[in-house]
Design an enzyme around this catalytic site. Structure first.
Site, mmCIF file in Angstrom:
data_model
loop_
_atom_site.group_PDB
_atom_site.id
_atom_site.type_symbol
_atom_site.label_atom_id
_atom_site.label_comp_id
_atom_site.label_asym_id
_atom_site.label_seq_id
_atom_site.Cartn_x
_atom_site.Cartn_y
_atom_site.Cartn_z
ATOM 1 C CE LYS A 13 -2.073 -1.132 3.865
ATOM 2 N NZ LYS A 13 -1.359 -2.384 4.166
ATOM 3 N NE ARG A 88 -4.513 -1.203 9.964
ATOM 4 C CZ ARG A 88 -3.483 -0.697 9.298
ATOM 5 N NH1 ARG A 88 -3.548 0.491 8.762
ATOM 6 N NH2 ARG A 88 -2.402 -1.423 9.177
ATOM 7 N NE ARG A 122 7.805 -2.229 6.185
ATOM 8 C CZ ARG A 122 6.483 -2.165 6.322
ATOM 9 N NH1 ARG A 122 5.743 -1.595 5.395
ATOM 10 N NH2 ARG A 122 5.901 -2.683 7.385
ATOM 11 N NE ARG A 155 6.203 -0.082 9.865
ATOM 12 C CZ ARG A 155 5.066 -0.108 9.155
ATOM 13 N NH1 ARG A 155 5.028 0.496 7.980
ATOM 14 N NH2 ARG A 155 4.000 -0.728 9.605
ATOM 15 N NE ARG A 166 2.096 -4.700 10.971
ATOM 16 C CZ ARG A 166 3.171 -4.513 10.203
ATOM 17 N NH1 ARG A 166 4.352 -4.954 10.589
ATOM 18 N NH2 ARG A 166 3.054 -3.881 9.058
#
Ligand code: AP5
Length: 209
Positions: A13, A88, A122, A155, A166
């Site tokens: 996203k 969400r 990431r 992160r 998550r």
């Protein structure tokens, strides 16, 4: 144009919203990024939500809706915006529908094993926010942002335990939005398991560019 990028953690996203923002010249509003800014600058909001975010749980609807309403009230979002990571939950979607009409809700679909691989690899620039991946989108110089040379970081919620949580939170609270937006005639499905350029081409087709 008023767009939502929907999809599980790691679907791309943020990456695709960044490219689409450059294409359309409209603001990219990421609730995750807004929350992380508050954490980094240690605002009262940031201190209150840090533990929730590190564990991969959702911030309350009340706090999140207020944050988004405030952001969309700014003049740059008057005629268009890209929402990434919001809504969400169904209550968030209802609150949004009361203040803004939408053109497209782009659902980036991707199988769970790819999501875990993407999230755990990431790396992100803390200064400009640019997103990299150690394997799929590596920086030119290992560990440094291509744009400003800043050291890339991981992160806190990309640790494996938080990632698993998550994905569960997504399945329980956010996936129902796919049906909700389908029922409202706004859902456009894009296969986000392909390489980034192919995903972006599919998004351009959806929005007519
Ligand atoms: P948020 O920041 O929104 O995180 P998320 O939804 O979990 O999504 P991510 O940012 O992890 O993934 P992404 O889909 O943007 O993927 P990306 O482009 O980075 O939210 C974080 C937290 O904030 C939440 O857990 C919650 O606590 C809170 N929060 C936020 N919004 C909230 C709300 N509305 N209500 C309540 N709480 C909220 O890509 C991932 C990796 O894959 C990158 O390394 C990238 O380089 C790579 N990649 C991307 N596309 C491809 C591709 N096509 N092929 C290969 N690799 C790719």
């Amino acid at each position: 144009m008023k767009l939502i990028f929907l999809g599980p953690p790691g679907a791309g996203k943020g990456t695709m919203a960044g490219r689409t923002k450059d294409l359309l010249d409209i603001p990219h509003v990421s609730t995750g990024a807004l929350f992380r800014e508050n954490i980094a600058t240690q605002t009262p909001l940031g201190l209150a939500i840090k533990e929730t975010m590190d564990q991969g749980n959702l911030v309350t609807d009340e706090i999140t809706v207020a944050l988004v309403k405030n952001r969309l009230d700014r003049p740059d979002a008057a005629t268009g915006f890209i929402l990434d990571g919001f809504p969400r939950t169904i209550p968030q979607a209802v609150a949004l529908s009361e203040i803004r009409e939408l053109d497209h809700v782009i659902n980036l679909s991707c199988p769970p094993e790819k999501l875990v691989q993407r999230l755990t690899g990431r790396r992100q620039c803390q200064v400009c926010g640019r997103i990299f991946h150690i394997k799929f989108m590596p920086p030119k110089v290992d560990g440094k942002c291509d744009d400003d040379g800043t050291e890339l970081s991981i992160r806190d919620d990309d640790k494996l335990e938080a990632v698993k949580n998550r994905l569960k939170v997504y399945a329980d609270s956010t996936r129902p939005l796919v049906t909700w937006y389908k029922d409202h005639g706004l859902l456009r499905i894009v296969d986000a398991s392909k390489a980034p350029d192919g995903v972006f081409e599919a998004i351009k087709d959806v929005i007519g560019y």
